[in-house]
Motif scaffolding. Structure first.
Motif, PDB file in Angstrom:
ATOM      1  N   TRP A 163       0.776  -1.122   0.010  1.00 35.75           N
ATOM      2  CA  TRP A 163      -0.081   0.140   0.062  1.00 35.75           C
ATOM      3  C   TRP A 163       0.821   1.291   0.007  1.00 35.75           C
ATOM      4  CZ3 TRP A 163      -4.402  -1.842  -1.148  1.00 35.75           C
ATOM      5  CH2 TRP A 163      -4.928  -2.904  -0.472  1.00 35.75           C
ATOM      6  N   SER A 164       1.883   1.164  -0.548  1.00 38.25           N
ATOM      7  CA  SER A 164       2.763   2.391  -0.706  1.00 38.25           C
ATOM      8  C   SER A 164       3.578   2.723  -1.890  1.00 38.25           C
ATOM      9  CB  SER A 164       3.953   2.101   0.602  1.00 38.25           C
ATOM     10  OG  SER A 164       3.487   1.687   1.568  1.00 38.25           O
TER      11      SER A 164
ATOM     12  N   TYR B  40     -13.310  -3.089   5.160  1.00 35.83           N
ATOM     13  CA  TYR B  40     -12.039  -3.531   4.536  1.00 35.83           C
ATOM     14  C   TYR B  40     -11.956  -5.168   4.672  1.00 35.83           C
ATOM     15  CZ  TYR B  40      -7.189  -4.732   3.599  1.00 35.83           C
ATOM     16  OH  TYR B  40      -6.368  -5.188   3.113  1.00 35.83           O
ATOM     17  N   HIS B  41     -11.958  -5.837   3.625  1.00 44.27           N
ATOM     18  CA  HIS B  41     -11.864  -7.229   3.554  1.00 44.27           C
ATOM     19  C   HIS B  41     -10.528  -7.931   3.273  1.00 44.27           C
ATOM     20  CE1 HIS B  41     -16.153  -7.545   4.891  1.00 44.27           C
ATOM     21  NE2 HIS B  41     -16.406  -6.434   4.108  1.00 44.27           N
ATOM     22  N   GLY B  42      -9.671  -7.068   2.897  1.00 44.40           N
ATOM     23  CA  GLY B  42      -8.512  -7.938   2.573  1.00 44.40           C
ATOM     24  C   GLY B  42      -7.750  -7.422   1.282  1.00 44.40           C
ATOM     25  N   GLY B  43      -6.754  -7.727   0.785  1.00 47.05           N
ATOM     26  CA  GLY B  43      -6.153  -7.288  -0.415  1.00 47.05           C
ATOM     27  C   GLY B  43      -5.957  -8.158  -1.640  1.00 47.05           C
TER      28      GLY B  43
ATOM     29  N   PRO C   1     -10.772   3.104  -0.299  1.00 49.53           N
ATOM     30  CA  PRO C   1     -10.263   3.442  -1.657  1.00 49.53           C
ATOM     31  C   PRO C   1      -9.354   2.456  -2.099  1.00 49.53           C
ATOM     32  CG  PRO C   1     -10.462   5.455  -0.229  1.00 49.53           C
ATOM     33  CD  PRO C   1     -10.971   4.323   0.727  1.00 49.53           C
ATOM     34  N   ARG C   2      -8.899   1.480  -1.134  1.00 45.18           N
ATOM     35  CA  ARG C   2      -8.022   0.679  -1.525  1.00 45.18           C
ATOM     36  C   ARG C   2      -8.374  -0.365  -2.744  1.00 45.18           C
ATOM     37  NH1 ARG C   2      -5.818  -1.099   4.285  1.00 45.18           N
ATOM     38  NH2 ARG C   2      -7.942  -0.411   4.742  1.00 45.18           N
TER      39      ARG C   2
ATOM     40  N   GLY D 189     -13.586  -2.402  11.076  1.00 44.05           N
ATOM     41  CA  GLY D 189     -12.431  -2.186  11.813  1.00 44.05           C
ATOM     42  C   GLY D 189     -11.660  -1.014  11.231  1.00 44.05           C
ATOM     43  N   THR D 190     -10.926  -1.372  10.244  1.00 40.84           N
ATOM     44  CA  THR D 190     -10.126  -0.014   9.693  1.00 40.84           C
ATOM     45  C   THR D 190     -10.961   0.983   9.092  1.00 40.84           C
ATOM     46  OG1 THR D 190      -8.384  -1.874   8.761  1.00 40.84           O
ATOM     47  CG2 THR D 190      -8.501   0.469   7.814  1.00 40.84           C
ATOM     48  N   ALA D 191     -11.997   0.804   8.632  1.00 47.12           N
ATOM     49  CA  ALA D 191     -13.111   1.941   8.071  1.00 47.12           C
ATOM     50  C   ALA D 191     -13.582   2.607   9.396  1.00 47.12           C
ATOM     51  CB  ALA D 191     -14.220   1.095   7.541  1.00 47.12           C
TER      52      ALA D 191
END
Length: 451
Positions: A25-26, A145-148, A159-160, A222-224
């Protein structure tokens, strides 16, 4: 452990990282990762001897803190006995981990499919739902958010998702309840719940119930933003799923294993899903592990029909031994109960006290060791301290807040305009108060940006 400065070693670690490690993510040339020399309990430290109280639990997974001796010993013992073995065999550590997890999952979620982490748990849960129902679509919330991995990032709502979303994954997003920033013009939790359920049922109707395999929700996102759903919402979603023959998937990757002061967040709402994903806290991330807890009905679908999926390292013995030890430690030390107690008596009251003093705090919400502090420029308008998905100069106020927290010896969890307070479950009362004092200092920096 007292950190021993060794800046030369730190420089070598940093140089090798910058030369060879590609970070998640960078933008690779715009980051400056901290070189970590060690960690123990609720703290970690760098090679200059600076120690930080970790209010992030890694990425919200070190539920029992770093280097718990009983879990380290269990991994060592398992490595000496059987380091690895293929997933098609019955192995003691794997069987025992599955038994201990099944004992704690709600309802009849008694079959455990092991994965390597949360994202692939989501991938397999949705595959199971589609095969069980014969339907293609999945509904998920925008604030999630559920994963990448490919399917997991497409059901993600933040937005990811954007860079990977080609609108071909069979995913439809909807608004879940969040009264502080209501999309339904609600003024009470009851209104927010009723209107969110009406919106969801309308979405189901317009998408076609016979096309929808699953609704996936983080039990508490969580993250959201750590947004506990209003009373009755998850029960209402359960009723809609039953009404239309849709599989309910609850994502407990972040909220599970004591984080909310219960073994699973679903326990707070007395709701039993058809499938439940987990990872992170199952073994505090000591060795990668995740999984899907499966209801009897869905497990029966694959009783004589092969399930078309698997992973080479599914139920890895080292990871499962760590899970067995972690669950036993949580029982022996009463960490689930401790998370509930300290959340109610120390973290929640402490954060609300900070909110009274700092005009940059718009809302405090959470439970157990799972809290969010919403930072705003204006309490009346609820304008976020930084814009949605801000970066660079637009994100400067949150960057200044984070820098101030680190200067005060606290490593904060920062996402968009929020800081999350998610320490290990066995963080002491004194350590929690130390962290709250550091937050107090950092929020004074955030206050400088209030209108």
């Amino acid at each position: 452990m007292t950190p021993q400065p060794n800046p030369e070693a730190g420089a070598a670690v940093k140089a090798a990282d910058r030369a060879h490690v590609f970070h998640s993510w960078s933008a690779q040339e715009l980051i400056d990762p901290l070189a970590v020399a060690g960690a123990e309990g609720s703290y970690f430290w760098d090679y200059d001897g600076r120690r930080y109280l970790d209010f992030t639990s890694g990425l919200v997974y070190t539920n029992i803190g770093y280097q718990h001796p009983k879990v380290v010993a269990a991994i060592q013992e398992q490595a000496a006995t059987m380091t690895t073995f293929a997933p098609a065999f019955a192995v003691e550590a794997r069987s025992e981990a599955a038994r201990l997890i099944a004992e704690r999952t709600p309802g009849d979620l008694d079959k455990i499919f092991f994965t390597n982490g949360g994202a692939d748990a989501v991938e397999h849960a949705l595959r199971m739902a589609r095969l069980h129902t014969g339907r293609p679509k999945v509904l998920s919330a925008y604030r999630s958010y559920h994963g990448g991995t490919q399917q997991a990032v497409n059901v993600t709502g933040d937005p990811r998702r954007w860079a990977s979303d080609s609108a071909t994954a069979g995913v439809v997003h909807f608004w879940a309840p969040f009264l502080y920033r209501s999309r339904f013009y609600a003024e009470t939790e009851e209104q927010e719940c009723a209107r969110a359920l009406e919106h969801l049922e309308t979405t189901i109707a317009f998408e076609g119930p016979s096309t929808i395999a699953a609704i996936i929700l983080e039990t508490i996102p969580g993250t959201a933003g750590i947004m506990p759903p209003p009373p009755g919402y998850l029960a209402g979603v359960r009723e809609l799923c039953d009404k239309y023959g849709i599989v309910l998937v609850l994502d407990e990757v972040m909220a599970g294993f004591g984080r909310t002061g219960t073994w699973f967040a679903a326990d707070l709402y007395d709701v039993v899903p058809d499938l439940m994903t987990f990872a992170k806290g199952v073994n505090s991330g000591y060795v990668p592990l995740g999984g899907v807890a499966i209801s009897a009905e869905i497990a029966a679908t694959f009783a004589t029909r092969p399930y078309p999926g698997g992973l080479t390292y599914s139920g890895h013995p080292l990871a499962c031994a760590a899970a067995v030890a972690t669950i036993n430690v949580m029982e022996e030390e009463g960490l689930v109960e401790k998370a509930a107690s300290l959340g109610a008596s120390v973290v929640g009251p402490g954060l609300r006290e900070l909110a009274e003093r700092h005009p940059s705090v718009g809302e405090v919400r959470g439970t157990g060791m799972f809290w969010a502090v919403e930072l705003v420029r204006d309490r009346e308008t609820r304008e976020p301290l930084v814009p949605y998905n801000a970066s660079g100069e637009a994100n400067a106020p949150m960057a200044a807040f984070a820098a101030a927290a680190k200067k005060a010896g606290l490593w904060p969890f920062v996402n968009m305009n929020r800081t999350h307070v998610v320490p290990p479950l066995n963080t002491s009362e004194a350590e929690l108060k130390e962290g709250l004092a550091a937050l107090d200092a950092a929020l004074s920096v955030a206050d400088e940006h209030v209108r």
